[in-house]
Design a protein around this motif. Sequence first.
Motif, PDB file in Angstrom:
ATOM      1  N   SER A 179       0.827  -1.212   0.000  1.00 50.52           N
ATOM      2  CA  SER A 179       0.000   0.000   0.000  1.00 50.52           C
ATOM      3  C   SER A 179       0.862   1.263   0.000  1.00 50.52           C
ATOM      4  O   SER A 179       0.495   2.270  -0.610  1.00 50.52           O
ATOM      5  CB  SER A 179      -0.899   0.023   1.237  1.00 50.52           C
TER       6      SER A 179
ATOM      7  N   ASP B 172      -7.397   4.197   1.234  1.00 54.99           N
ATOM      8  CA  ASP B 172      -6.417   3.194   1.672  1.00 54.99           C
ATOM      9  C   ASP B 172      -7.174   2.153   2.508  1.00 54.99           C
ATOM     10  O   ASP B 172      -7.499   2.389   3.663  1.00 54.99           O
ATOM     11  CB  ASP B 172      -5.337   3.924   2.499  1.00 54.99           C
TER      12      ASP B 172
ATOM     13  N   SER C 274      -3.326  -4.191  -0.131  1.00 52.11           N
ATOM     14  CA  SER C 274      -2.187  -5.117  -0.243  1.00 52.11           C
ATOM     15  C   SER C 274      -2.464  -6.395   0.534  1.00 52.11           C
ATOM     16  O   SER C 274      -3.453  -6.476   1.264  1.00 52.11           O
ATOM     17  CB  SER C 274      -0.917  -4.456   0.316  1.00 52.11           C
TER      18      SER C 274
HETATM   19  C1  LIG Z   1      -3.172   2.753   7.206  1.00 53.43           C
HETATM   20  C2  LIG Z   1      -2.037   2.015   6.568  1.00 53.43           C
HETATM   21  N1  LIG Z   1      -1.824   2.182   5.268  1.00 53.43           N
HETATM   22  C3  LIG Z   1      -0.792   1.570   4.654  1.00 53.43           C
HETATM   23  C4  LIG Z   1       0.093   0.784   5.344  1.00 53.43           C
HETATM   24  C5  LIG Z   1       1.271   0.196   4.620  1.00 53.43           C
HETATM   25  O1  LIG Z   1       0.965  -1.068   4.186  1.00 53.43           O
HETATM   26  P1  LIG Z   1       1.892  -1.932   3.264  1.00 53.43           P
HETATM   27  O2  LIG Z   1       2.690  -2.799   4.167  1.00 53.43           O
HETATM   28  O3  LIG Z   1       0.943  -2.678   2.392  1.00 53.43           O
HETATM   29  O4  LIG Z   1       2.770  -1.012   2.467  1.00 53.43           O
HETATM   30  C6  LIG Z   1      -0.092   0.577   6.714  1.00 53.43           C
HETATM   31  C7  LIG Z   1       0.856  -0.243   7.468  1.00 53.43           C
HETATM   32  O5  LIG Z   1       0.910  -0.270   8.663  1.00 53.43           O
HETATM   33  C8  LIG Z   1      -1.183   1.212   7.352  1.00 53.43           C
HETATM   34  O6  LIG Z   1      -1.404   1.059   8.652  1.00 53.43           O
END
Ligand SMILES: Cc1ncc(COP(=O)(O)O)c(C=O)c1O
Length: 492
Positions: free
Chosen positions: A199, A301, A331
């Motif tokens: 993500s 997200d 993700s």
């Molecule tokens: C709100 C949020 N968005 C994105 C992410 C990042 O996720 P990824 O590991 O898929 O890059 C996190 C990870 O803790 C998160 O808490």
Amino acid sequence: MFPYKTSIKFDRKCNQALYLQLANQIIQLIKNRILTPNTKLPGSRTLAQQLNVHRKTVVACYEELSLQGWVESISKKGTFVHQNLPILHQQKIKGYQVNNLNINTGFSFYKNNISSKSTLNKKENFIYLNDGISDVRLTPIDEIARTYRRICAKKNIFEHLSYGSTYGNDTLRKVIVNYLNTTRGLHITKKNVLITRGSQMGIWLSSQLLLKKEDVIVVGNTNYKSADTTFLNQQANLKRVLVDKDGIVTSEIENLCKQQQIKAVYITSHHHHPTTVTLSAKRRIHLLNLSKKYHFAIIEDDYDYDFNYNHAPILPLASHDTNGNVIYIGSVCKTVAPVFRVGYLIASEYFVDQAAKLRGFVDRQGDALLELTFADFIKSGDLDRHIRKVMKIYRQRRDLFCKLLKKELNDVFQFEIPKGGMAVWIKLNSNYSWEIITEVAKKNKLEIGNWQRYDNANLKHNYIRIGFATYNENEIHELINRFKKTFYEIKV
Ligand SMILES: Cc1ncc(COP(=O)(O)O)c(C=O)c1O
């Protein structure tokens, strides 16, 4: 003559061939001007005798030095240090250490002063709090490894070992289309899918494409810190709006829209990060209508879509968007394990094309073998089976964690039981300070970490977010005990 015998040392246990060991040491002598240009090197027989090696070793060494341009052989005269070598102006090497090389660069560059996550050196028997990550011990690693192996054994695997598409592996893109259309109610085709490495990459790509200096992006007050820092890194103007029990307050966004051009709104609609609340249906519709009216992007997200304990997962805003306003990001990193860097960015075709181009600058392509593995893992139903299994466990952990928090720490913490996700948003009674608790907890082998990170809006609100999913039953009991001990010591 230079004392080769005492200066040259061989390591006969090392895998490097003797002629290369010799060549590298002679190069060092030349670079340090101990052997100066035009110096004649000893004949191969003489040097071999002195160093107690075979003559062929010295001959091979001289050939290597000559190929690399350090020496030149002159027929019937011998081998000489090359006459045209310029002086190398470098720090002196003491042993194998170069002063400061590990810290300083010899050039200036644009440093990034925006605070970001730091890594901890984990100590034994410590419990580390996190803000809601999966228990990696539950990762279906055997299934994933078996699938990976099976894919590698396929006849056509060589097709996937070369450079591939910046959009990600084609098979995974098709599987993601089917998976998201079925589970999330999206209406997408392969052209709407960019495979990312998680993500965070989706957030970064969106931020790069949407924001320039001073462009306005709206985020919750308070918000997921890494998203904030990604937008700040773009020098965007972060406008924070209130988040209450129904999620981000969209009427505040509307007010902002009336005053200025907004480029994007970042939301974690399913469970707001960090407070865990779900964006209400009314506000979802309001936000979508605003995005259409004021032409801004919604970066949705959906980082923990799969974990809902009280109701079925809520369809994302992306499922209602037919105007091309939503960039939907997700993700497998939360669902399966953070180490598997496989995610997706879903948006209109034109945006995906640009995001793919941009991604190509920093990452030519993803890991096609891993992407094929996850295509199979999703298509076969293994992912859904894994989700069902861990959901049960995480629900039990949430219940136990919240029960113990209430029972043992009721006088110090206030919280709502989260309906989903992997963390609880906890308010500390105002008689206490996280600063002191963090210090005392360390003595009880409980590492709270950077508690200030939840106060990125400078609210001085005394909240932190504590993940429960990572700990098994015993660990939850132990964690609560260490908290109890900490508070007991503070009170005394
Ligand atoms: C709100 C949020 N968005 C994105 C992410 C990042 O996720 P990824 O590991 O898929 O890059 C996190 C990870 O803790 C998160 O808490």
